[in-house]
Write a protein that holds these residues in place. Structure first.
Motif, PDB file in Angstrom:
ATOM      1  N   GLY A   1      13.097   1.802 -16.930  1.00  0.00           N
ATOM      2  CA  GLY A   1      12.590   0.738 -17.791  1.00  0.00           C
ATOM      3  C   GLY A   1      12.906   1.000 -19.247  1.00  0.00           C
ATOM      4  N   ALA A   2      12.797   2.259 -19.657  1.00  0.00           N
ATOM      5  CA  ALA A   2      13.124   2.605 -21.041  1.00  0.00           C
ATOM      6  C   ALA A   2      14.601   2.354 -21.321  1.00  0.00           C
ATOM      7  N   LEU A   3      15.445   2.663 -20.355  1.00  0.00           N
ATOM      8  CA  LEU A   3      16.873   2.413 -20.532  1.00  0.00           C
ATOM      9  C   LEU A   3      17.165   0.912 -20.607  1.00  0.00           C
ATOM     10  N   ASP A   4      16.421   0.115 -19.859  1.00  0.00           N
ATOM     11  CA  ASP A   4      16.597  -1.332 -19.930  1.00  0.00           C
ATOM     12  C   ASP A   4      16.262  -1.849 -21.334  1.00  0.00           C
ATOM     13  N   THR A   5      15.190  -1.329 -21.907  1.00  0.00           N
ATOM     14  CA  THR A   5      14.828  -1.734 -23.271  1.00  0.00           C
ATOM     15  C   THR A   5      15.894  -1.298 -24.259  1.00  0.00           C
ATOM     16  N   GLY A   6      16.380  -0.083 -24.095  1.00  0.00           N
ATOM     17  CA  GLY A   6      17.447   0.407 -24.965  1.00  0.00           C
ATOM     18  C   GLY A   6      18.703  -0.432 -24.840  1.00  0.00           C
ATOM     19  N   ARG A   7      19.010  -0.849 -23.629  1.00  0.00           N
ATOM     20  CA  ARG A   7      20.203  -1.684 -23.417  1.00  0.00           C
ATOM     21  C   ARG A   7      20.047  -3.031 -24.122  1.00  0.00           C
ATOM     22  N   LEU A   8      18.850  -3.605 -24.063  1.00  0.00           N
ATOM     23  CA  LEU A   8      18.611  -4.865 -24.769  1.00  0.00           C
ATOM     24  C   LEU A   8      18.849  -4.691 -26.264  1.00  0.00           C
ATOM     25  N   LEU A   9      18.372  -3.585 -26.827  1.00  0.00           N
ATOM     26  CA  LEU A   9      18.531  -3.342 -28.261  1.00  0.00           C
ATOM     27  C   LEU A   9      19.989  -3.181 -28.664  1.00  0.00           C
ATOM     28  N   LEU A  10      20.830  -2.757 -27.739  1.00  0.00           N
ATOM     29  CA  LEU A  10      22.240  -2.526 -28.046  1.00  0.00           C
ATOM     30  C   LEU A  10      23.142  -3.701 -27.676  1.00  0.00           C
ATOM     31  N   SER A  11      22.648  -4.638 -26.906  1.00  0.00           N
ATOM     32  CA  SER A  11      23.482  -5.725 -26.375  1.00  0.00           C
ATOM     33  C   SER A  11      23.798  -6.783 -27.420  1.00  0.00           C
ATOM     34  N   SER A  12      24.903  -7.473 -27.212  1.00  0.00           N
ATOM     35  CA  SER A  12      25.225  -8.644 -28.022  1.00  0.00           C
ATOM     36  C   SER A  12      24.462  -9.843 -27.467  1.00  0.00           C
ATOM     37  N   PRO A  13      24.267 -10.885 -28.286  1.00  0.00           N
ATOM     38  CA  PRO A  13      23.622 -12.083 -27.752  1.00  0.00           C
ATOM     39  C   PRO A  13      24.347 -12.656 -26.536  1.00  0.00           C
ATOM     40  N   ARG A  14      25.688 -12.712 -26.587  1.00  0.00           N
ATOM     41  CA  ARG A  14      26.423 -13.277 -25.457  1.00  0.00           C
ATOM     42  C   ARG A  14      26.187 -12.464 -24.186  1.00  0.00           C
TER      43      ARG A  14
ATOM     44  N   ASP B   1      22.667 -12.800 -39.003  1.00  0.00           N
ATOM     45  CA  ASP B   1      24.012 -12.228 -39.093  1.00  0.00           C
ATOM     46  C   ASP B   1      24.539 -11.728 -37.756  1.00  0.00           C
ATOM     47  N   PHE B   2      24.028 -12.257 -36.653  1.00  0.00           N
ATOM     48  CA  PHE B   2      24.510 -11.832 -35.349  1.00  0.00           C
ATOM     49  C   PHE B   2      25.197 -12.988 -34.645  1.00  0.00           C
ATOM     50  N   ALA B   3      26.506 -13.031 -34.815  1.00  0.00           N
ATOM     51  CA  ALA B   3      27.307 -13.959 -34.018  1.00  0.00           C
ATOM     52  C   ALA B   3      27.221 -13.512 -32.557  1.00  0.00           C
ATOM     53  N   PRO B   4      27.572 -14.371 -31.616  1.00  0.00           N
ATOM     54  CA  PRO B   4      27.333 -14.062 -30.203  1.00  0.00           C
ATOM     55  C   PRO B   4      27.914 -12.755 -29.695  1.00  0.00           C
ATOM     56  N   ASP B   5      28.986 -12.268 -30.280  1.00  0.00           N
ATOM     57  CA  ASP B   5      29.650 -11.091 -29.709  1.00  0.00           C
ATOM     58  C   ASP B   5      29.400  -9.799 -30.480  1.00  0.00           C
ATOM     59  N   ILE B   6      28.397  -9.784 -31.341  1.00  0.00           N
ATOM     60  CA  ILE B   6      28.110  -8.594 -32.145  1.00  0.00           C
ATOM     61  C   ILE B   6      26.993  -7.786 -31.487  1.00  0.00           C
ATOM     62  N   ALA B   7      27.273  -6.518 -31.235  1.00  0.00           N
ATOM     63  CA  ALA B   7      26.302  -5.634 -30.587  1.00  0.00           C
ATOM     64  C   ALA B   7      25.026  -5.532 -31.422  1.00  0.00           C
ATOM     65  N   GLY B   8      23.909  -5.435 -30.715  1.00  0.00           N
ATOM     66  CA  GLY B   8      22.629  -5.274 -31.379  1.00  0.00           C
ATOM     67  C   GLY B   8      21.921  -6.571 -31.681  1.00  0.00           C
ATOM     68  N   GLY B   9      22.534  -7.699 -31.353  1.00  0.00           N
ATOM     69  CA  GLY B   9      21.945  -8.977 -31.718  1.00  0.00           C
ATOM     70  C   GLY B   9      21.089  -9.624 -30.662  1.00  0.00           C
ATOM     71  N   ALA B  10      21.110  -9.146 -29.435  1.00  0.00           N
ATOM     72  CA  ALA B  10      20.404  -9.825 -28.347  1.00  0.00           C
ATOM     73  C   ALA B  10      18.897  -9.856 -28.554  1.00  0.00           C
ATOM     74  N   VAL B  11      18.360  -8.827 -29.181  1.00  0.00           N
ATOM     75  CA  VAL B  11      16.903  -8.713 -29.296  1.00  0.00           C
ATOM     76  C   VAL B  11      16.314  -9.848 -30.126  1.00  0.00           C
ATOM     77  N   PHE B  12      17.085 -10.418 -31.050  1.00  0.00           N
ATOM     78  CA  PHE B  12      16.516 -11.448 -31.910  1.00  0.00           C
ATOM     79  C   PHE B  12      16.352 -12.784 -31.197  1.00  0.00           C
ATOM     80  N   PRO B  13      17.355 -13.302 -30.476  1.00  0.00           N
ATOM     81  CA  PRO B  13      17.094 -14.487 -29.658  1.00  0.00           C
ATOM     82  C   PRO B  13      15.983 -14.254 -28.627  1.00  0.00           C
ATOM     83  N   TYR B  14      15.952 -13.057 -28.055  1.00  0.00           N
ATOM     84  CA  TYR B  14      14.906 -12.753 -27.081  1.00  0.00           C
ATOM     85  C   TYR B  14      13.520 -12.831 -27.709  1.00  0.00           C
ATOM     86  N   LEU B  15      13.337 -12.107 -28.814  1.00  0.00           N
ATOM     87  CA  LEU B  15      12.016 -12.054 -29.429  1.00  0.00           C
ATOM     88  C   LEU B  15      11.583 -13.412 -29.969  1.00  0.00           C
ATOM     89  N   GLU B  16      12.475 -14.104 -30.629  1.00  0.00           N
ATOM     90  CA  GLU B  16      12.090 -15.389 -31.224  1.00  0.00           C
ATOM     91  C   GLU B  16      11.719 -16.395 -30.146  1.00  0.00           C
TER      92      GLU B  16
END
Length: 524
Positions: free
Chosen positions: A167-180, A204-219
């Motif tokens: 589960g911790a690795l899943d959270t870490g993966r979300l933090l590192l993933s791009s939005p796409r 500042d996170f276009a769809p293919d930039i790593a680290g951006g997935a967490v913001f669409p998720y959280l919002e």
């Protein structure tokens, strides 16, 4: 000359929150702001016509409403006039094919809309919402804690204890993933993906930039679970309340008082010199709510004494620029996709992940995008007090744009300084909105256009029109915001601290940077 315990350079909401906490701890605080109006990018003014109140930059105050600062000082803020306007219909996207999707705080409404695009996505959404409280505990703890070894260890231990290694690795993966990456593996509908992906473009996170997935998720999850809040009468309700807290606790706020230099003696910050020539002394701290380049390039004319720090501040990376278009309207837009869109606080206009990626790349190449990402705010749909009876304001944020124009992706506007092309580009924006809401132009009573360079003129922290005061890409976030070794609001100069969106935890109205620094300096 005046003597203070702490002097603040700039009166943004982080500085005000920090000053309020310290003042209530007994510190003598002085805030010096170069502009006639405090608040930084959180201001509300009559940019178009009398009686029409427009938020200059920030409109969404959900982060402040849910912040640790607000939890601690809710009563004091309310006593100073803070008032929120709750939002049930939070954000939506309209599409060229005439369809739309939106997230409201009623789960059945959102799921029903999503099921019209994909029943499988609606089921996925319900699972994500059910799991959000447990996931939010760890993400909000990370984003609301200092970037210290102790705090990070505590967050990691709590995450591992609650979720286990997988589960911790899943959270870490979300933090590192791009939005796409996250959106394509989670949802099958292109319309749903695009609706959520627009939140990455806010930071500042276009769809293919790593680290951006967490913001669409959280919002999206936070809006579904808690709704959204605007400021009653304008976003500046938090500024006036914070200022009231500061002054009632004995603090001083001076406007029209530009700080020309932070004075340093023996490697320690001792105060400030104003552009007027006046000196003021600080015995405990000087706190600069400024862009990093201003600290190293202007306020410390002899440097910090640490060449590596100074270089990092001068090379701090800013996000692409933004244009703001404020409209006074006779009525809200008539959205072609459906009248229900008139109820939403935000309507995003950006048709696909690929379109967002293209827009971002065009801006980074110095081109005026042919189809910018448009964030259309309808605050008077929620809070009618911002306009005369029966009238409305529209808040249009145009992302992403270059600070220096090298060309036009559409081949229609001759490259020139923003002062020469901003009205022509604003017409392109209105043309786009008209395709989604025919007849908008006929409803316009007044308009005010702020180019990226106009935004910087109003607030030097918005370098090149960067409304988030610095890219949030992984190389400049977490332990690296604003630079490695300085994520604790510290600098090489003793008693000199940075606060604001350029520091951890970054942009937004949550005041976390200022409040965590205040707790560090003055005790919890």
């Amino acid at each position: 000359m005046s003597e203070f315990d702490a002097i603040f350079v700039g009166a943004g909401h982080n500085s005000l929150a920090c000053a309020a906490h310290l003042a209530l701890k007994g510190w003598k605080t002085g805030i010096f702001e170069r502009n006639a109006t405090i608040g930084g990018a959180v201001q509300t003014r009559e940019f178009t016509l009398p009686g029409f109140r427009h938020d200059f930059g920030a409109m969404n105050l959900s982060l402040f409403a849910g912040s640790a600062f607000h939890r601690k000082y809710a009563n004091e803020l309310k006593a100073k006039g803070l008032e929120f306007a709750p939002v049930a219909d939070c954000f939506a996207s309209a599409f060229p094919d005439g369809r739309w999707f939106g997230v409201s705080n009623d789960l059945e409404k959102t799921a029903s809309r999503m099921a019209a695009f994909s029943p499988a996505d609606a089921a996925t959404w319900r699972r994500l919402v059910a799991a959000f409280p447990a996931e939010a505990e760890h993400l909000f703890r990370l984003l609301g804690s200092p970037m210290s070894a102790r705090a990070l260890a505590g967050t990691a231990w709590n995450l591992w204890r609650k979720k286990g290694m997988s589960g911790a690795l899943d959270t870490g993966r979300l933090l590192l993933s791009s939005p796409r990456a996250w959106l394509e593996e989670t949802f099958e509908s292109a319309h749903v993906r695009a609706t959520l992906a627009t939140w990455g473009m806010h930071l500042d996170f276009a769809p293919d930039i790593a680290g951006g997935a967490v913001f669409p998720y959280l919002e999206s999850m936070a809006n579904q679970s808690f709704g959204m809040v605007l400021g009653k009468g304008g976003a500046d309700t938090i500024i006036s309340a914070l200022a009231g807290m500061v002054t009632s606790a004995g603090g001083k706020i001076a406007t029209g008082a530009e700080v020309a230099e932070i004075t340093v003696s023996g490697g320690r910050a001792t105060g400030v010199r104003l552009a007027s020539g006046d000196f003021h002394v600080a015995s405990k701290a000087v706190i600069a709510g400024v862009a990093p380049s201003a600290l190293a390039g202007k306020l410390l004319p002899s440097g910090s004494g640490n060449a590596g720090f100074d270089t990092a501040m001068l090379k701090f990376r800013h996000a692409p620029g933004t244009m703001m278009i404020h409209l006074a309207l006779d009525d809200l837009p008539d959205w072609r996709a459906g009248a229900e869109l008139r109820q939403f606080a935000y309507v995003h206009l950006s048709p696909s992940l690929d379109a967002m990626s293209r827009t971002y790349q065009q801006a980074m190449a110095g081109l005026l995008p042919d189809e910018p990402v448009l964030v259309v705010g309808q605050p008077t749909a929620v809070d009618p007090s911002r306009a005369p009876q029966g009238k409305h304001v529209l808040w249009v944020q145009v992302r992403m744009l270059p600070a220096e124009i090298l060309g036009d992706a559409a081949g229609k506007i001759t490259p020139a300084h923003w002062d020469q092309v901003k009205e022509a580009y604003a017409e392109r924006v209105l043309d786009i909105i008209e395709t989604y809401a025919p007849g908008l132009r006929a409803k316009i009573l007044g308009r005010a256009v702020f180019s990226p360079l106009d935004l910087e003129r109003e607030n030097p922290n918005l370098v090149g029109g960067d409304q988030v005061c610095g890219s949030h890409h992984l190389a400049q976030n977490f332990l690296f915001r604003p630079a490695r070794g300085y994520a604790g609001w510290n600098t090489p100069v003793a008693n000199l601290h940075l606060t604001g969106a350029a520091t951890w935890p970054g942009a937004g109205t949550g005041a976390a940077s200022g409040f965590m620094l205040a707790q560090q300096l003055g005790g919890r």
